[in-house]
Scaffold this motif. Structure first.
Motif, PDB file in Angstrom:
ATOM      1  N   GLY A 239      34.121  52.519  58.797  1.00  7.71           N
ATOM      2  CA  GLY A 239      32.814  51.758  59.116  1.00  7.71           C
ATOM      3  C   GLY A 239      31.723  50.999  57.598  1.00  7.71           C
ATOM      4  O   GLY A 239      31.015  50.934  58.321  1.00  7.71           O
ATOM      5  N   SER A 240      32.280  51.419  56.401  1.00  2.34           N
ATOM      6  CA  SER A 240      31.545  51.399  55.337  1.00  2.34           C
ATOM      7  C   SER A 240      32.877  50.415  54.424  1.00  2.34           C
ATOM      8  O   SER A 240      33.718  50.276  54.594  1.00  2.34           O
ATOM      9  CB  SER A 240      31.126  52.834  54.598  1.00  2.34           C
ATOM     10  OG  SER A 240      30.801  53.529  55.002  1.00  2.34           O
ATOM     11  N   PRO A 241      32.250  49.007  54.287  1.00  4.80           N
ATOM     12  CA  PRO A 241      33.030  48.428  53.082  1.00  4.80           C
ATOM     13  C   PRO A 241      32.840  48.751  51.639  1.00  4.80           C
ATOM     14  O   PRO A 241      32.629  49.109  51.427  1.00  4.80           O
ATOM     15  CB  PRO A 241      31.641  47.407  52.577  1.00  4.80           C
ATOM     16  CG  PRO A 241      30.742  47.859  52.892  1.00  4.80           C
ATOM     17  CD  PRO A 241      30.980  48.862  54.627  1.00  4.80           C
ATOM     18  N   VAL A 242      34.181  48.587  51.978  1.00  9.89           N
ATOM     19  CA  VAL A 242      35.423  49.376  50.696  1.00  9.89           C
ATOM     20  C   VAL A 242      35.854  48.102  49.784  1.00  9.89           C
ATOM     21  O   VAL A 242      36.695  47.103  50.640  1.00  9.89           O
ATOM     22  CB  VAL A 242      36.307  50.582  50.873  1.00  9.89           C
ATOM     23  CG1 VAL A 242      36.663  50.766  49.387  1.00  9.89           C
ATOM     24  CG2 VAL A 242      35.331  51.454  51.379  1.00  9.89           C
ATOM     25  N   VAL A 243      35.659  47.284  48.529  1.00  6.98           N
ATOM     26  CA  VAL A 243      36.439  46.970  47.471  1.00  6.98           C
ATOM     27  C   VAL A 243      38.108  47.266  47.246  1.00  6.98           C
ATOM     28  O   VAL A 243      38.690  48.041  46.990  1.00  6.98           O
ATOM     29  CB  VAL A 243      36.283  46.435  46.171  1.00  6.98           C
ATOM     30  CG1 VAL A 243      37.068  45.152  45.485  1.00  6.98           C
ATOM     31  CG2 VAL A 243      34.515  45.611  47.138  1.00  6.98           C
ATOM     32  N   ARG A 244      39.168  46.472  47.911  1.00  7.01           N
ATOM     33  CA  ARG A 244      40.116  46.821  47.858  1.00  7.01           C
ATOM     34  C   ARG A 244      40.944  45.636  46.586  1.00  7.01           C
ATOM     35  O   ARG A 244      40.557  43.849  46.928  1.00  7.01           O
ATOM     36  CB  ARG A 244      41.019  46.513  49.216  1.00  7.01           C
ATOM     37  CG  ARG A 244      40.672  48.426  49.722  1.00  7.01           C
ATOM     38  CD  ARG A 244      41.494  49.198  49.028  1.00  7.01           C
ATOM     39  NE  ARG A 244      41.255  50.745  49.616  1.00  7.01           N
ATOM     40  CZ  ARG A 244      40.895  51.792  51.001  1.00  7.01           C
ATOM     41  NH1 ARG A 244      42.244  51.153  51.478  1.00  7.01           N
ATOM     42  NH2 ARG A 244      40.982  52.606  51.109  1.00  7.01           N
ATOM     43  N   PRO A 245      41.896  45.029  46.268  1.00 11.44           N
ATOM     44  CA  PRO A 245      42.821  44.559  46.352  1.00 11.44           C
ATOM     45  C   PRO A 245      43.313  43.293  47.178  1.00 11.44           C
ATOM     46  O   PRO A 245      43.481  43.655  48.576  1.00 11.44           O
ATOM     47  CB  PRO A 245      44.689  45.333  45.477  1.00 11.44           C
ATOM     48  CG  PRO A 245      44.174  45.907  45.078  1.00 11.44           C
ATOM     49  CD  PRO A 245      42.969  46.540  46.280  1.00 11.44           C
ATOM     50  N   ALA A 246      42.878  42.792  46.554  1.00 10.68           N
ATOM     51  CA  ALA A 246      43.481  41.024  48.224  1.00 10.68           C
ATOM     52  C   ALA A 246      44.726  41.160  48.122  1.00 10.68           C
ATOM     53  O   ALA A 246      45.543  40.891  49.647  1.00 10.68           O
ATOM     54  CB  ALA A 246      42.897  39.369  47.768  1.00 10.68           C
ATOM     55  N   ALA A 247      45.825  41.485  47.382  1.00 20.30           N
ATOM     56  CA  ALA A 247      47.433  41.063  47.450  1.00 20.30           C
ATOM     57  C   ALA A 247      47.960  41.493  48.699  1.00 20.30           C
ATOM     58  O   ALA A 247      48.517  40.606  49.465  1.00 20.30           O
ATOM     59  CB  ALA A 247      48.230  41.695  46.113  1.00 20.30           C
ATOM     60  N   PRO A 248      47.482  42.618  49.394  1.00 18.95           N
ATOM     61  CA  PRO A 248      47.880  43.262  50.919  1.00 18.95           C
ATOM     62  C   PRO A 248      47.549  42.408  51.972  1.00 18.95           C
ATOM     63  O   PRO A 248      48.889  41.851  52.449  1.00 18.95           O
ATOM     64  CB  PRO A 248      47.843  44.676  50.293  1.00 18.95           C
ATOM     65  CG  PRO A 248      47.580  44.464  49.308  1.00 18.95           C
ATOM     66  CD  PRO A 248      47.149  43.800  48.897  1.00 18.95           C
ATOM     67  N   SER A 249      46.845  42.222  51.438  1.00 19.26           N
ATOM     68  CA  SER A 249      46.255  40.853  53.452  1.00 19.26           C
ATOM     69  C   SER A 249      46.656  39.606  52.723  1.00 19.26           C
ATOM     70  O   SER A 249      46.997  39.132  53.881  1.00 19.26           O
ATOM     71  CB  SER A 249      44.397  40.600  52.500  1.00 19.26           C
ATOM     72  OG  SER A 249      44.154  41.672  52.852  1.00 19.26           O
ATOM     73  N   VAL A 250      46.447  38.919  51.480  1.00 19.96           N
ATOM     74  CA  VAL A 250      47.507  37.717  51.249  1.00 19.96           C
ATOM     75  C   VAL A 250      48.853  37.587  51.482  1.00 19.96           C
ATOM     76  O   VAL A 250      50.070  36.803  52.559  1.00 19.96           O
ATOM     77  CB  VAL A 250      47.270  37.078  50.106  1.00 19.96           C
ATOM     78  CG1 VAL A 250      47.747  36.017  49.145  1.00 19.96           C
ATOM     79  CG2 VAL A 250      46.128  37.062  48.982  1.00 19.96           C
ATOM     80  N   ALA A 251      49.449  38.916  51.165  1.00 18.58           N
ATOM     81  CA  ALA A 251      50.880  38.594  51.308  1.00 18.58           C
ATOM     82  C   ALA A 251      50.674  38.764  52.883  1.00 18.58           C
ATOM     83  O   ALA A 251      52.532  38.192  53.338  1.00 18.58           O
ATOM     84  CB  ALA A 251      51.845  40.707  50.826  1.00 18.58           C
ATOM     85  N   ALA A 252      50.455  39.751  53.759  1.00 20.98           N
ATOM     86  CA  ALA A 252      50.152  39.916  55.023  1.00 20.98           C
ATOM     87  C   ALA A 252      49.736  38.525  55.838  1.00 20.98           C
ATOM     88  O   ALA A 252      51.218  38.068  56.286  1.00 20.98           O
ATOM     89  CB  ALA A 252      49.564  40.718  55.947  1.00 20.98           C
TER      90      ALA A 252
END
Length: 426
Positions: free
Chosen positions: A203-216
């Motif tokens: 429920g809280s915003p967390v910064v993560r790498p973008a690569a998994p989302s772009v790969a998906a």
């Protein structure tokens, strides 16, 4: 009958020189080297061993631990797709230093550990990964040098042919992102992203790498359009709250930050729509992946879809035409080989969104097939084609047109006639 055993009767023989269809394999498997976190099931994920599973496999997902492997699975599912994954999870311990963890992630080329274990993916897991990621580690530049995992991936891509790398750069600002990409300016394999993403965790915003989302997103694009021939850019990411930082973007301004980054091989996540505001610079809006180029400085080979299409064709040709190895060379076999290639390239050109442009050539050149080559079973065919480029620079020139006043006058005259208005007022 000198060509067959003497016989009186009727027999049927197998004609092995039929035209073999060339079929592109699924090139949407996400692969990479990941951290285990806690709770990983080592019976399912042995250290330094490629393991193939899908994100719909509940048992494998449950045993993936809490590290970047599980975070990647979550990102893929959040994008609304089921993906095939090949994961290598080294034995990274809680007490390992950053350098020790990086060394394990990179691994040894000769021992096939860490990232290099992906070279054994076909033998160990039965599947070659096609989109390589290393979330949490790809963005680093130890000692201001090229990232060691992405460097290893670059070599692995050349060996396995089909893969590309989707990698996060440092995301502090555009300069550090461009410096990271410059390390791979001679590679056709690296797709760089200049921001992280904000996702919801408990429920809280967390910064993560973008690569998994772009790969998906690339997996989703491949599945919806039927192959790896299409650019993932100008599409919205579904599973993120927004980018980690805002990138200045104007669709018609070559000097906007998004274009500045693209021309240096770095893709970004932008706000494409107008009149959308954010209350804070710490929570920028925008989910559109403005991603079209790899890090190559060669303008002929920087479009993502062009490189992926070429890789797909390079992989399918030897995999399919190996069927003919061992057959006796003659005119019929030579024609069949050419027909197989011509038919395949014509199919790619005939797709609703063509993967290649019309006019591909497949030629047999006698100069390349001299007697010495033919005598030892050599046979050379030239195939040349152009991949369909993605539209990235649409230019519309605007000008004045006086003839429009003639049309206006005619319309006014017609309107006046309807009301019986004519002549002049005096």
């Amino acid at each position: 009958m000198p060509t067959a055993t003497p016989h009186v009767g009727v027999r049927a023989f197998l004609n092995r020189a039929d035209v073999q269809p060339l079929i592109i394999a699924d090139l949407s498997t996400i692969g990479g080297v990941f951290t285990p976190g806690t709770g990983i099931d080592r019976a399912l994920f042995p250290p330094d061993t490629p393991v193939h599973f899908t994100t719909a496999d509940a048992a494998m997902v449950a045993g993936a631990g809490t590290g970047t492997l599980r975070q990647t699975i979550d990102a893929i599912i959040a994008e609304g797709v089921t993906a095939s994954v090949v994961a290598v999870v080294p034995d990274i311990l809680a007490g390992d230093t950053a350098d020790q963890a990086m060394a394990k992630m990179v691994g040894s080329a000769s021992a096939r550990t860490g990232a290099w274990a992906l070279l054994d993916a076909q033998a160990e897991a039965g599947t070659v990964p096609d989109i390589l990621i290393a979330p949490g580690y790809a963005h680093l530049r130890p000692a201001s040098a090229a990232n060691p995992i992405v460097t290893a991936y670059d070599a692995i891509c050349e060996r396995l042919i089909t893969p590309i790398v989707v990698a996060d750069t440092p995301s502090a600002d555009k300069t550090v992102a461009a410096e990271w990409a410059a390390d791979f300016s001679e590679s056709l394999n690296i797709v760089a992203i200049g921001q992280g993403v904000r996702v919801s965790v408990d429920g809280s915003p967390v910064v993560r790498p973008a690569a998994p989302s772009v790969a998906a997103l690339m997996v989703a694009t491949d599945k919806s359009l039927g192959g790896p021939y299409y650019n993932p850019g100008n599409q919205g990411l579904k599973g993120i709250l927004g980018p980690s930082r805002a990138v200045d973007f104007s669709i018609s301004d070559p000097d906007s930050e998004a274009n500045w980054l693209l021309q240096r091989g770095v893709n970004s996540i932008v706000q494409l729509e107008r009149n959308r505001t954010s209350r804070s610079v710490n929570s920028p809006q925008g989910k559109t992946f403005w991603g079209f180029f790899n890090t190559s400085s060669d303008p002929l080979w920087r479009l993502i879809n062009v490189v992926r299409t070429r890789k797909a064709v390079r992989e399918v040709i030897p995999r399919t035409l190996v069927k003919y190895i061992g057959q006796n060379l003659g005119p019929h076999l030579a024609v069949v080989l050419r027909q197989a290639l011509v038919g395949f390239l014509n199919e790619l050109a005939a797709l609703p969104e063509p993967a290649i442009l019309p006019g591909a050539e497949v030629m047999w050149d006698r100069n390349l097939n001299d007697n010495a080559t033919l005598r030892v079973g050599g046979f050379v065919i030239n195939a040349a084609w152009e991949e369909s480029p993605a539209l990235v620079d649409l230019q519309v020139y605007t000008g004045r047109r006086e003839a429009s006043f003639n049309i206006l006058a005619s319309e006014i005259q017609a309107a006046m006639s309807q009301f019986n208005v004519a002549g002049q007022l005096g």
